[in-house]
Design a protein around this motif. Structure first.
Motif, short mmCIF file in Angstrom:
data_model
loop_
_atom_site.label_atom_id
_atom_site.label_comp_id
_atom_site.label_asym_id
_atom_site.label_seq_id
_atom_site.Cartn_x
_atom_site.Cartn_y
_atom_site.Cartn_z
N TYR A 76 11.21 -18.70 16.12
CA TYR A 76 9.91 -18.38 15.52
C TYR A 76 9.35 -17.08 16.11
N VAL A 77 9.39 -16.96 17.42
CA VAL A 77 8.85 -15.77 18.07
C VAL A 77 9.70 -14.54 17.73
N SER A 78 11.00 -14.71 17.62
CA SER A 78 11.88 -13.59 17.27
C SER A 78 11.54 -13.05 15.89
N ALA A 79 11.35 -13.94 14.92
CA ALA A 79 11.01 -13.51 13.57
C ALA A 79 9.67 -12.77 13.54
N ASN A 80 8.71 -13.28 14.27
CA ASN A 80 7.40 -12.63 14.31
C ASN A 80 7.45 -11.30 15.06
N ALA A 81 8.27 -11.24 16.09
CA ALA A 81 8.42 -9.97 16.82
C ALA A 81 9.00 -8.90 15.91
N ALA A 82 9.94 -9.29 15.04
CA ALA A 82 10.50 -8.35 14.07
C ALA A 82 9.42 -7.86 13.11
N LEU A 83 8.61 -8.77 12.61
CA LEU A 83 7.53 -8.38 11.71
C LEU A 83 6.53 -7.46 12.41
N ASP A 84 6.24 -7.77 13.67
CA ASP A 84 5.28 -6.95 14.42
C ASP A 84 5.83 -5.55 14.64
N LEU A 85 7.11 -5.45 14.90
CA LEU A 85 7.73 -4.13 15.09
C LEU A 85 7.57 -3.29 13.82
N LEU A 86 7.86 -3.89 12.67
CA LEU A 86 7.70 -3.17 11.41
C LEU A 86 6.24 -2.84 11.15
N ARG A 87 5.35 -3.79 11.46
CA ARG A 87 3.91 -3.55 11.25
C ARG A 87 3.44 -2.31 12.00
N ARG A 88 3.84 -2.18 13.24
CA ARG A 88 3.40 -1.05 14.05
C ARG A 88 3.90 0.27 13.45
N LYS A 89 5.15 0.25 13.00
CA LYS A 89 5.70 1.47 12.39
C LYS A 89 4.92 1.84 11.13
N LEU A 90 4.61 0.83 10.31
CA LEU A 90 3.90 1.07 9.04
C LEU A 90 2.48 1.57 9.29
N VAL A 91 1.80 0.99 10.28
CA VAL A 91 0.44 1.41 10.59
C VAL A 91 0.43 2.87 11.02
N VAL A 92 1.36 3.26 11.89
CA VAL A 92 1.42 4.62 12.37
C VAL A 92 1.74 5.58 11.22
N ARG A 93 2.71 5.21 10.37
CA ARG A 93 3.10 6.08 9.26
C ARG A 93 1.98 6.22 8.24
N ASN A 94 1.23 5.13 8.03
CA ASN A 94 0.19 5.17 6.99
C ASN A 94 -1.14 5.73 7.47
N SER A 95 -1.26 5.95 8.77
CA SER A 95 -2.54 6.42 9.30
C SER A 95 -2.65 7.93 9.23
N LEU B 210 0.82 -1.21 0.00
CA LEU B 210 0.00 0.00 0.00
C LEU B 210 0.85 1.26 0.00
N SER B 211 1.98 1.20 0.71
CA SER B 211 2.84 2.39 0.80
C SER B 211 3.85 2.47 -0.34
N GLY B 212 3.92 1.42 -1.15
CA GLY B 212 4.87 1.39 -2.25
C GLY B 212 6.30 1.29 -1.80
N GLU B 213 6.52 0.67 -0.64
CA GLU B 213 7.86 0.58 -0.07
C GLU B 213 8.40 -0.85 -0.13
N THR B 214 9.70 -0.98 0.08
CA THR B 214 10.36 -2.28 -0.02
C THR B 214 11.10 -2.61 1.27
N LEU B 215 11.44 -3.89 1.40
CA LEU B 215 12.04 -4.38 2.64
C LEU B 215 13.16 -5.37 2.33
N SER B 216 14.21 -5.30 3.14
CA SER B 216 15.25 -6.32 3.14
C SER B 216 15.54 -6.68 4.59
N VAL B 217 16.09 -7.89 4.83
CA VAL B 217 16.31 -8.35 6.20
C VAL B 217 17.72 -8.86 6.37
#
Length: 418
Positions: free
Chosen positions: A399-418, A269-276
């Motif tokens: 498993y939890v570490s990988a999901n925690a990383a995704l959740d951290l990015l999700r929160r940032k994206l939600v705030v930026r896109n709102s 939605l934001s037209g942005e890209t990600l690398s890990v």
């Protein structure tokens, strides 16, 4: 009116076979609005099976059996059910013809032992098996009791259930209402903390709300009983909205949505890209992202920097910082995130470094200590410390570490896109 599921097979008790049939049938009964309160697993033993039947008919009107319909001596389900109700077994010529034809289609001759599968209780109706040789039965040994038997092979049972059992139940007036559920998913909040926030909703009569937790996340299941899925959704919708409002950013998705899928949608939605850049997760974060079809739209790649030389050579981590702070540190996590973002020219860089165990922990850096780094499109770099020491085992920590990383990015994206 309620149903009871009875799964027959010693192999189930020994754990040799996963009992997926009970889960499938439970879900199917819910869709039909038929309540069921008990499930039983019993071995291939006639006396114990009779004990199970005795208990089941005292508390349920629909008994659903799976397993024990094969041609071998330990396949005793139909025989035992007939014996319990004092009814003789009869050989059904229609079943013999069907089994013979199926063997012929495979270029084989029916074995004499397969005739056993044609024995059904007198008065029972055949529940056809289109794909296998073991038919089931639909039988009312007493006016208030209806029995269904299915083979234990899941694919055969599924087909028999949808083709014959469901229409039969509906014709008998059962399944006029459905139980429809939606599962809301939360990350970053514990079960008890979420339960305290939404406690009044646990007392609702219809829809009902129930919490359950597992593998780092919490879910709230909202279930409504209604005449149709549309009517059930109408009951669920206002409660769902209220729960989401209460949870705020801790809510991330519903039903089968994963954090990786939600993050992917936000990036698209934001037209942005990600690398890990991954250390302790060893590629697990990248796998979660690439499990999503079309993820190449926003996920450009990653670096598994397990050894420090890779952190230095590919990600540009300062070797002096590695010596001073260690690979598991906020400083290194930040440099890893910025390094992969720069090298792969993406909008965001996300990193994970930690101690997954069971070895490698120290008093100051115990097993479960994880740092996640995040580099933003504006080159702001932050890091976050997590302690997953209470998790059981290396795989779960990763498993939890990988999901925690995704959740951290999700929160940032939600705030930026709102």
């Amino acid at each position: 009116m309620s149903a009871e599921i009875i799964c027959v097979g010693t192999e189930l008790l020994l754990g040799d076979i996963l009992n997926s049939n009970s889960q499938y049938l439970a879900q199917q009964l819910a869709q039909l609005g038929i309540p069921h309160y008990y499930q039983t697993v019993v071995g291939d033993n006639p006396e114990r099976l009779k004990q199970v039947i005795e208990i089941a008919i005292s508390r349920a009107q629909i008994l659903i059996f799976t397993g024990g319909l094969g041609p071998t001596p330990d396949d005793l389900t139909c025989e035992t059910i007939a014996d319990f109700f004092g009814v003789p077994l009869i050989e059904d010529p229609e079943i013999i013809e069907d089994i013979t034809e199926k063997f012929a289609q495979r270029g084989r001759v029916m074995s004499p032992t397969n005739r056993k599968q044609a024995l059904i209780p007198q008065g029972a109706d055949i529940l056809p098996n289109p794909t296998g040789t073991a038919p089931g039965i639909i039988w009312q040994p007493r006016p208030e009791i209806t029995i269904f038997t299915f083979p234990g092979v899941p694919s055969e049972m599924h087909r028999m259930w949808t083709d014959t059992a469901v229409p039969y139940l509906k014709n008998q007036g059962w399944g006029q209402e459905i139980i429809y559920s939606r599962s809301l998913r939360f990350w970053g909040i514990g079960e008890s903390a979420l339960a305290e926030k939404v406690a009044p909703y646990f007392n609702l009569p219809n829809p009902t709300v129930a919490p359950y937790a597992g593998k780092g996340e919490v879910r709230l299941r909202i279930s409504a009983k209604a005449d149709s899925e549309t009517a059930a959704e109408a009951l669920i919708s206002p409660v769902e909205k209220q729960l989401k409002d209460i949870a705020g950013l801790d809510y991330y998705g519903a039903d089968d949505q994963t954090l990786a899928a939600v993050v992917g949608n936000l990036l698209r939605l934001s037209g942005e890209t990600l690398s890990v850049a991954e250390s302790c997760t060893g590629g697990g974060l990248g796998q979660m992202l690439t499990d999503i079809s079309g993820s190449s739209d926003y996920f450009w790649g990653g670096v598994i920097s397990y050894d420090n030389s890779v952190k230095v050579g590919l990600l540009g981590v300062n070797p002096e910082d590695l010596d001073k702070f260690g690979a598991v540190s906020a400083t290194v996590a930040e440099q890893m995130a910025m390094g992969v973002k720069t090298r792969l020219s993406t909008s965001w860089g996300l990193s994970v470094t930690g101690i997954a165990g069971p070895s490698g922990g120290t008093e100051t850096k115990p097993v479960g200590l994880v740092y996640i780094g995040l580099a933003s499109p504006t080159n702001e770099v932050t890091s976050f410390e997590y302690r997953f020491g209470g998790m059981r085992g290396r795989s779960l920590i990763r498993y939890v570490s990988a999901n925690a990383a995704l959740d951290l990015l999700r929160r940032k994206l939600v705030v930026r896109n709102s």
